[in-house]
Design an enzyme around this catalytic site. Structure first.
Site, mmCIF file in Angstrom:
data_model
loop_
_atom_site.group_PDB
_atom_site.id
_atom_site.type_symbol
_atom_site.label_atom_id
_atom_site.label_comp_id
_atom_site.label_asym_id
_atom_site.label_seq_id
_atom_site.Cartn_x
_atom_site.Cartn_y
_atom_site.Cartn_z
ATOM 1 N N PRO A 2 -97.181 -21.409 -12.212
ATOM 2 C CA PRO A 2 -97.969 -20.272 -11.745
ATOM 3 C C PRO A 2 -98.937 -19.789 -12.822
ATOM 4 O O PRO A 2 -98.588 -19.737 -14.003
ATOM 5 C CB PRO A 2 -96.909 -19.199 -11.460
ATOM 6 C CG PRO A 2 -95.777 -19.530 -12.377
ATOM 7 C CD PRO A 2 -95.802 -21.022 -12.596
ATOM 8 N N CYS A 29 -130.030 -10.850 -14.708
ATOM 9 C CA CYS A 29 -131.254 -11.028 -13.922
ATOM 10 C C CYS A 29 -131.089 -12.045 -12.805
ATOM 11 O O CYS A 29 -131.767 -13.081 -12.785
ATOM 12 C CB CYS A 29 -132.379 -11.430 -14.853
ATOM 13 S SG CYS A 29 -132.634 -10.179 -16.109
#
Ligand SMILES: *Cc1c(COP(=O)(O)O)cnc(C)c1O
Length: 421
Positions: free
Chosen positions: A276, A346
């Site tokens: 996990p 941006c």
């Protein structure tokens, strides 16, 4: 359950108020809770307590040295997918015999590294890889313990980018060819088969695909044994999902997962390994950011934060949902309004959430992205020349920076300009 809770109107990490950490470290930053990490590991090891097992934390989810040490101190093994991760695990004090090496593209150099330093097993994903490992081990005069990762052709019903158990995915060998490939493994020098490996994907919210895959592994175990192979270890991969949105149905708990594993594989007298990652680290971490501006658009409000897609790429990459909460608890009954939550990078992909209902916010306020402990910091980049953000670990009433923010100079000076330029 995690340890990020409001107390006296302020979000705390365990027993530390988050504004104190922000004041000391500066925003944005990742913040992890040691108690939550420990608890998640305990849940898994208890869930498999009915038999011999090893929880090998999939460290690609969060590979900070402090996190690895915390896990290793409890007895966890590690699942590594590169030479870099292998060395990180060793540097944090994980013994080789607790490290399993996964991944479709292990290089000979990486194989050598792991054989030299010690390794529990390689989870081999193809015949060419097996041949390469045989050569490397033979040349070193040693034997490489292996499992072979089988692809059970099961639909994990998760996001396409993190599904790995269908025949169209690059992972493992088709389970239909397993007999052939195990026979080849038995012929090759320098290789010792110890078991079977399977991993069908990540962020699974239902036990059914696991169960289907594990039933196939049970059948395969019996068949391979009848063909003379020693199958004493079953590596079942990771993939158990976490609740990202509070409105969603909660995914199954490790306890239920453990019971299902016992029902499907418990009578095979095998050691069980699980890997996990997300369930251990995901809800043990948050990302704390500050509001730079609230910008009124034509038809919406933008909440512009100092964190961006380069710090947490999951929303841009996987359309992932993260709960966003204010660090100061909203007063009861306060009206929530929708914001588009964005960063300064941006491109329009730099959007964390659209039309997310939040209490009124102003520049300077702190917000936290929940469930950001897995696949957060490890996937960060310095796009737009934004230095990697720091990581902080809380343990009860103490906290420490476990990765510091690089200075602008450190970031710039990693480049070199050739002398002929
Ligand atoms: C990514 C990965 C894991 C961990 O998956 P989680 O969804 O984070 O639990 C385990 N094993 C392998 C082979 C992986 O590639």
């Amino acid at each position: 359950m995690d340890h990020f809770l409001y107390r006296d109107g302020t979000l705390h990490a365990e027993n530390v108020p988050i504004p104190d950490i922000a004041a000391s470290v500066g925003t944005p930053f990742y913040l992890y809770s040691a108690a939550t990490l420990r608890r998640h590991y305990q849940l898994f090891t208890e869930a498999l307590g009915w038999g011999p097992h090893l929880v090998c934390y999939a460290m690609k989810a969060n590979s900070n040295q402090a996190i690895l040490k915390l896990m290793a101190d409890m007895g966890a093994g590690m699942d590594v997918v590169s030479g870099g991760e292998y060395l990180r695990a060793r540097a944090a004090g994980v013994p080789g015999e607790r490290i399993v090496f996964s991944g479709v593209g292990k290089t000979k150099e990486e194989m050598r590294l792991a054989l030299e330093g010690g390794v529990r097993q390689f989870n081999v994903e193809s015949e060419p890889e097996m041949a390469a490992l045989s050569q490397v081990a033979t040349a070193m005069g040693t034997t490489a313990p292996i499992t072979i990762r089988v692809n059970p052709d099961v639909d994990a019903k998760t996001h396409a980018k993190i599904a790995t158990g269908k025949s169209e995915n690059k992972f493992g060998i088709p389970i239909s060819r397993a007999s052939e490939v195990y026979a080849e493994a038995a012929r090759l020098p320098g290789i010792e088969v110890v078991g079977i490996d399977v991993h069908i994907g990540s962020q699974l919210t239902d036990l059914a695909p696991f169960e289907l895959a594990y039933q196939k592994v049970a059948d395969l175990t019996r068949r391979l044994r009848s063909e003379g192979h020693t199958i004493r270890r079953l590596d079942l991969g990771g993939g158990l999902g976490i609740p990202y949105a509070r409105s969603n149905l909660a995914p199954p708990l490790p306890t239920e997962y453990g019971r299902m594993v016992q029902a499907t594989l418990g009578d095979l007298d095998c050691e069980i390994e699980i890997e996990p990652g997300r369930l251990i680290a995901g809800n043990a971490g948050i990302l704390v950011a500050e509001v730079i501006y609230v910008k009124e658009g034509e038809d919406r409000k933008f909440l512009i934060l100092d964190a961006a897609m380069n710090d947490l790429i999951r929303p841009a990459m996987y359309d992932a949902h993260h709960e966003i909460v204010t660090v100061i608890e909203p007063s009861p009954g306060v009206e929530q309004t929708p914001y588009d939550v964005v960063g300064p990078v941006c491109e329009s992909g730099d959007t964390f959430a659209r039309a997310r209902d939040l209490p009124p916010l102003r520049a300077g306020d702190l917000v936290a992205f929940r469930s950001a402990g897995a696949y957060g910091a490890v996937m960060a980049s310095e796009y737009n020349s934004r230095p990697l953000i720091p990581e902080v670990l809380v343990d009860d009433d103490q906290f420490a920076v476990i990765r510091k923010r690089p200075s602008f100079d450190e970031m710039i000076n990693r480049d070199t300009i050739p002398e002929w330029l």
